[in-house]
Design a protein around this motif. Sequence first.
Motif, PDB file in Angstrom:
ATOM      1  N   ASP A 226      34.021  44.379   7.780  1.00 49.77           N
ATOM      2  CA  ASP A 226      34.226  43.404   8.853  1.00 49.77           C
ATOM      3  C   ASP A 226      34.775  42.075   8.338  1.00 49.77           C
ATOM      4  OD1 ASP A 226      33.301  45.273  10.626  1.00 49.77           O
ATOM      5  OD2 ASP A 226      31.264  44.458  10.711  1.00 49.77           O
ATOM      6  N   THR A 227      34.665  41.839   7.040  1.00 47.22           N
ATOM      7  CA  THR A 227      35.186  40.599   6.449  1.00 47.22           C
ATOM      8  C   THR A 227      36.613  40.750   5.933  1.00 47.22           C
ATOM      9  OG1 THR A 227      34.185  41.231   4.334  1.00 47.22           O
ATOM     10  CG2 THR A 227      32.881  39.816   5.788  1.00 47.22           C
ATOM     11  N   ALA A 228      37.231  41.900   6.143  1.00 45.66           N
ATOM     12  CA  ALA A 228      38.551  42.173   5.579  1.00 45.66           C
ATOM     13  C   ALA A 228      39.605  41.220   6.118  1.00 45.66           C
ATOM     14  CB  ALA A 228      38.955  43.613   5.871  1.00 45.66           C
ATOM     15  N   THR A 229      40.561  40.874   5.269  1.00 47.66           N
ATOM     16  CA  THR A 229      41.701  40.043   5.652  1.00 47.66           C
ATOM     17  C   THR A 229      43.013  40.810   5.551  1.00 47.66           C
ATOM     18  OG1 THR A 229      41.880  39.184   3.383  1.00 47.66           O
ATOM     19  CG2 THR A 229      40.530  37.927   4.939  1.00 47.66           C
TER      20      THR A 229
ATOM     21  N   LYS B 196      43.516  41.573  14.597  1.00 50.11           N
ATOM     22  CA  LYS B 196      42.246  42.196  14.279  1.00 50.11           C
ATOM     23  C   LYS B 196      42.380  43.079  13.051  1.00 50.11           C
ATOM     24  CE  LYS B 196      40.176  42.056  18.865  1.00 50.11           C
ATOM     25  NZ  LYS B 196      39.448  42.822  19.913  1.00 50.11           N
ATOM     26  N   LEU B 197      41.267  43.252  12.350  1.00 51.04           N
ATOM     27  CA  LEU B 197      41.291  44.020  11.101  1.00 51.04           C
ATOM     28  C   LEU B 197      41.395  45.514  11.333  1.00 51.04           C
ATOM     29  CD1 LEU B 197      38.256  45.489  10.532  1.00 51.04           C
ATOM     30  CD2 LEU B 197      37.615  43.099  10.330  1.00 51.04           C
ATOM     31  N   ASN B 198      41.169  45.963  12.577  1.00 46.57           N
ATOM     32  CA  ASN B 198      41.160  47.397  12.848  1.00 46.57           C
ATOM     33  C   ASN B 198      42.515  48.033  12.564  1.00 46.57           C
ATOM     34  OD1 ASN B 198      39.720  45.842  15.349  1.00 46.57           O
ATOM     35  ND2 ASN B 198      38.399  47.356  14.409  1.00 46.57           N
TER      36      ASN B 198
ATOM     37  N   GLY C 192      39.649  47.128  20.745  1.00 43.78           N
ATOM     38  CA  GLY C 192      39.395  46.188  21.828  1.00 43.78           C
ATOM     39  C   GLY C 192      40.510  46.184  22.853  1.00 43.78           C
ATOM     40  N   GLU C 193      40.519  45.156  23.707  1.00 45.23           N
ATOM     41  CA  GLU C 193      41.549  45.047  24.732  1.00 45.23           C
ATOM     42  C   GLU C 193      42.799  44.422  24.141  1.00 45.23           C
ATOM     43  OE1 GLU C 193      42.089  42.833  29.026  1.00 45.23           O
ATOM     44  OE2 GLU C 193      40.209  43.904  28.613  1.00 45.23           O
ATOM     45  N   GLN C 194      43.948  45.097  24.319  1.00 42.22           N
ATOM     46  CA  GLN C 194      45.193  44.675  23.692  1.00 42.22           C
ATOM     47  C   GLN C 194      46.352  44.753  24.680  1.00 42.22           C
ATOM     48  OE1 GLN C 194      45.375  43.446  20.615  1.00 42.22           O
ATOM     49  NE2 GLN C 194      43.239  43.884  20.117  1.00 42.22           N
ATOM     50  N   ARG C 195      47.352  43.928  24.435  1.00 37.18           N
ATOM     51  CA  ARG C 195      48.607  43.985  25.200  1.00 37.18           C
ATOM     52  C   ARG C 195      49.785  44.300  24.293  1.00 37.18           C
ATOM     53  NH1 ARG C 195      48.321  41.844  30.648  1.00 37.18           N
ATOM     54  NH2 ARG C 195      50.533  42.362  30.687  1.00 37.18           N
TER      55      ARG C 195
END
Length: 285
Positions: free
Chosen positions: A93-96, A121-123, A142-145
């Motif tokens: 979760d801390t990934a950059t 986002k990191l995903n 998550g929610e994306q456009r």
Amino acid sequence: MKRHLSTLACLLGALALGAGTASAAGAPRWAESGTAYTDTLGGGQGLASRADGSLLYRGLASIPLDLRIKGWNHVGDPDIARGHVFDAYQGPDTATSKMFAVTTPAGKRYEYVHQLNPGEKLNNSFATVSPDGQWLVSGEWGEQRRLQVFPAPLLNPSTPQSGGELKEAWQITLDKPVRDIQGCDFVTDTRLVCASNDASGTLFPEIRPLLQVDLPRKVDGQPVTGAVTSLFALPQRSLCTGSFGTFETEGVDYDANSGTLRAQMIPPGVCAAATAVYAYQQVTN
């Protein structure tokens, strides 16, 4: 993609095959043609079809040890293009950064690391390569456009040929929001299908829908807007229902040679040991 527990119990039996699906206006109709199962730990995160029709699966157990040591602890839905396997990796979760690994037909693996842009986002839920082999499309949770677009490592001559940095080239802007996309694959030069784990029913009427993204032209290195429609709800059939927990949509694949579309669904509870792989064929009536 959501991470899964590393210990899963056994699957309870297979359930009946559905008759068919609805379709978006003007879109092909997909009829369910079969169901298979794969081990969730070894293949529950995604799948891709090889040229000979066999399937490549990815799951938490398929992450190589050396990549785990580097911190890449999640693998997404893969793709195969020109015999090259494209894998999408993400870290803690801390990934950059996120990483795409490309394995050549000869078995040589190269790593391409993308440093996250502001607000990204990191995903790294999936990787799919355009039919011409030049562009790699991926997505966030998550929610994306949008969907993200990169030059396809190795196949696009603008990328380093032995691994290295991978910068985002441009984006596919979506005309309506989507949520929790677990995988996408190209059906044609201008059409993708995407598997969503959205169970809210707020963005589309269907629960955990298979979405279609139509482009006005093939991906070419320039920004483009995709039109999103919901095709149908992916099956949620299992002996484990009710208090057992929830289903989870996973990868999607289109085999252009056979015309077979496949989508994965992990059932809840103890049934989650095996992932259902639903197959579809286009029908004209």
